[in-house]
Design a protein around this motif. Structure first.
Motif, mmCIF file in Angstrom:
data_model
loop_
_atom_site.group_PDB
_atom_site.id
_atom_site.type_symbol
_atom_site.label_atom_id
_atom_site.label_comp_id
_atom_site.label_asym_id
_atom_site.label_seq_id
_atom_site.Cartn_x
_atom_site.Cartn_y
_atom_site.Cartn_z
ATOM 1 N N UNK A 35 -16.546 -18.292 -8.491
ATOM 2 C CA UNK A 35 -17.493 -19.133 -9.223
ATOM 3 C C UNK A 35 -18.745 -18.316 -9.532
ATOM 4 N N UNK A 36 -19.232 -18.453 -10.751
ATOM 5 C CA UNK A 36 -20.365 -17.638 -11.199
ATOM 6 C C UNK A 36 -21.603 -17.876 -10.353
ATOM 7 N N UNK A 37 -21.832 -19.118 -9.973
ATOM 8 C CA UNK A 37 -23.033 -19.445 -9.205
ATOM 9 C C UNK A 37 -23.098 -18.659 -7.902
ATOM 10 N N UNK A 38 -21.939 -18.476 -7.273
ATOM 11 C CA UNK A 38 -21.890 -17.752 -6.007
ATOM 12 C C UNK A 38 -21.816 -16.244 -6.218
ATOM 13 N N UNK A 46 -19.992 -11.256 -14.758
ATOM 14 C CA UNK A 46 -19.784 -12.592 -15.320
ATOM 15 C C UNK A 46 -18.664 -12.575 -16.361
ATOM 16 N N UNK A 47 -17.836 -13.625 -16.333
ATOM 17 C CA UNK A 47 -16.823 -13.832 -17.372
ATOM 18 C C UNK A 47 -17.334 -14.848 -18.393
ATOM 19 N N UNK A 48 -17.783 -15.983 -17.885
ATOM 20 C CA UNK A 48 -18.355 -17.023 -18.739
ATOM 21 C C UNK A 48 -19.359 -17.821 -17.912
ATOM 22 N N UNK A 49 -19.686 -18.990 -18.381
ATOM 23 C CA UNK A 49 -20.706 -19.782 -17.701
ATOM 24 C C UNK A 49 -20.285 -20.188 -16.294
ATOM 25 N N UNK A 50 -18.995 -20.424 -16.093
ATOM 26 C CA UNK A 50 -18.524 -20.965 -14.822
ATOM 27 C C UNK A 50 -17.963 -19.912 -13.872
ATOM 28 N N UNK A 79 -14.003 -3.675 -20.492
ATOM 29 C CA UNK A 79 -13.125 -3.790 -21.658
ATOM 30 C C UNK A 79 -11.727 -4.230 -21.249
ATOM 31 N N UNK A 80 -11.208 -3.657 -20.179
ATOM 32 C CA UNK A 80 -9.885 -4.068 -19.700
ATOM 33 C C UNK A 80 -9.894 -5.529 -19.272
ATOM 34 N N UNK A 81 -10.997 -5.960 -18.661
ATOM 35 C CA UNK A 81 -11.117 -7.360 -18.251
ATOM 36 C C UNK A 81 -11.048 -8.276 -19.473
ATOM 37 N N UNK A 82 -11.817 -7.961 -20.510
ATOM 38 C CA UNK A 82 -11.818 -8.798 -21.713
ATOM 39 C C UNK A 82 -10.448 -8.793 -22.382
ATOM 40 N N UNK A 83 -9.826 -7.622 -22.442
ATOM 41 C CA UNK A 83 -8.500 -7.533 -23.062
ATOM 42 C C UNK A 83 -7.469 -8.350 -22.291
ATOM 43 N N UNK A 84 -7.548 -8.300 -20.966
ATOM 44 C CA UNK A 84 -6.597 -9.057 -20.146
ATOM 45 C C UNK A 84 -6.760 -10.554 -20.381
ATOM 46 N N UNK A 85 -8.008 -11.018 -20.435
ATOM 47 C CA UNK A 85 -8.249 -12.442 -20.652
ATOM 48 C C UNK A 85 -7.836 -12.857 -22.066
ATOM 49 N N UNK A 86 -8.100 -12.006 -23.036
ATOM 50 C CA UNK A 86 -7.730 -12.320 -24.416
ATOM 51 C C UNK A 86 -6.216 -12.355 -24.607
ATOM 52 N N UNK A 87 -5.500 -11.568 -23.815
ATOM 53 C CA UNK A 87 -4.040 -11.527 -23.940
ATOM 54 C C UNK A 87 -3.354 -12.667 -23.192
ATOM 55 N N UNK A 88 -4.145 -13.522 -22.558
ATOM 56 C CA UNK A 88 -3.577 -14.693 -21.895
ATOM 57 C C UNK A 88 -3.219 -14.505 -20.438
#
Length: 320
Positions: A35-38, A46-50, A79-88
């Protein structure tokens, strides 16, 4: 790297609980999150707001090819993190408690490193209690060396070699009529073996995974007991050797039985005491010096038997 391959990415400076990570990656390709807050105040990305990235992901190897197409100045991990999330790639949540109890952290300063080290050592190894003084001293010496020595494995191997040498010298001492010295040397050998074992247990885990390692794990204890038996034989007159041999064998058998009983019934402090062969060596050396080795062994064996009987009887009453 082929597209069918799996790519394991671990963030810089991440220290984590291997068992917890394996549990969350068991289902295949996953991006671990917190969780981002923790996590954000603790230095996680950070990945997103949550959510924040927990610092580990298992993804498709094809992401490397896509990374190669990006500008050379991009951050590879992000970059690898974003690519992994974008690829599902699916996400898996690491519990926030792992961060709170220092099992999962980014080593951003010395205080965080020390907190993780303490938690890791507590989980990896439990030093013997003071009720087993020789074992306890060896364990804490091993911990001290592990923290300060640049090559702790070398120190552990040297201690093991010293233990074997001392056990051999102890036998020779008994053969030439210096049984008390032999028992003291056996006690020091027990310290050396335990010292090396403590370091190996922390670095390699408690479980001996191969047959050779299992043999090497039990060999020092067997050698020490053989040395104690031989020293008891050499330390008395010929007419008393059979009673001495019988007494020391019974004592060692009772100690093993008592240690196993403690293991199965959850009394680690008592188990440490019954497994401490260094203390046995010191007590038997005193027995030789006062000329009462066989009575000392017999009294010691009787005490161990009484403890076993008392604990067994108490356990039955508790279950009833």
């Amino acid at each position: 790297m082929k597209a069918a391959d799996e790519l394991l990415v671990i963030a810089d400076g991440l220290a984590f609980d291997e068992d917890l990570a394996a549990e969350h990656l068991d289902g295949g390709k996953t991006v671990l999150t917190l969780t981002a807050e923790k996590a954000i105040p603790e230095g996680f990305e950070r990945i997103d707001r949550e959510f924040a990235w927990a610092g580990i992901m298992l993804a498709n190897g094809s992401l490397v090819e896509r990374l190669a197409e990006m500008p050379s100045d991009v951050d590879p991990q992000s970059s690898l993190l974003r690519l992994a999330l974008q690829s599902g790639t699916k996400t898996g949540a690491v519990p926030d408690s792992a961060v709170s109890d220092h099992r999962w952290t980014v080593l951003r300063n010395r205080n965080v490193l020390q907190a993780f080290e303490v938690n890791w050592l507590n989980g990896a190894f439990s030093p013997a209690r003071p009720i087993a003084p020789v074992s306890a001293l060896a364990d804490y010496a091993g911990l001290a060396v592990l923290k300060r020595h640049s090559h702790p494995i070398k120190a552990a191997r040297a201690a093991g070699g010293l233990g074997y040498a001392l056990a051999a010298i102890a036998l020779l001492s008994g053969y030439f009529g210096y049984a008390a010295v032999g028992f003291v040397l056996a006690a020091i050998a027990a310290f050396a073996f335990r010292f090396g074992s403590a370091i190996f247990s922390i670095l390699n885990g408690r479980v001996a995974r191969t047959g050779a390692r299992r043999v090497l794990k039990v060999l020092p204890g067997l050698l020490l007991e053989a040395a104690l038996i031989a020293l008891a034989w050499y330390s008395v007159e010929a007419s008393e050797r059979v009673p001495a041999l019988f007494a020391i064998v019974i004592l060692l058998a009772l100690l093993r039985l008592a240690a196993e009983w403690q293991r199965t019934h959850g009394f680690p402090e008592m188990r440490d005491m019954f497994e401490d062969r260094g203390v046995i060596g010191i007590i038997l050396a005193i027995g030789v010096l006062v000329g009462q080795l066989v009575p000392v062994i017999q009294v010691f064996a009787a005490l161990v038997m009484l403890v076993l009987l008392f604990q067994t009887y108490s356990s039955r009453i508790t279950r009833a």
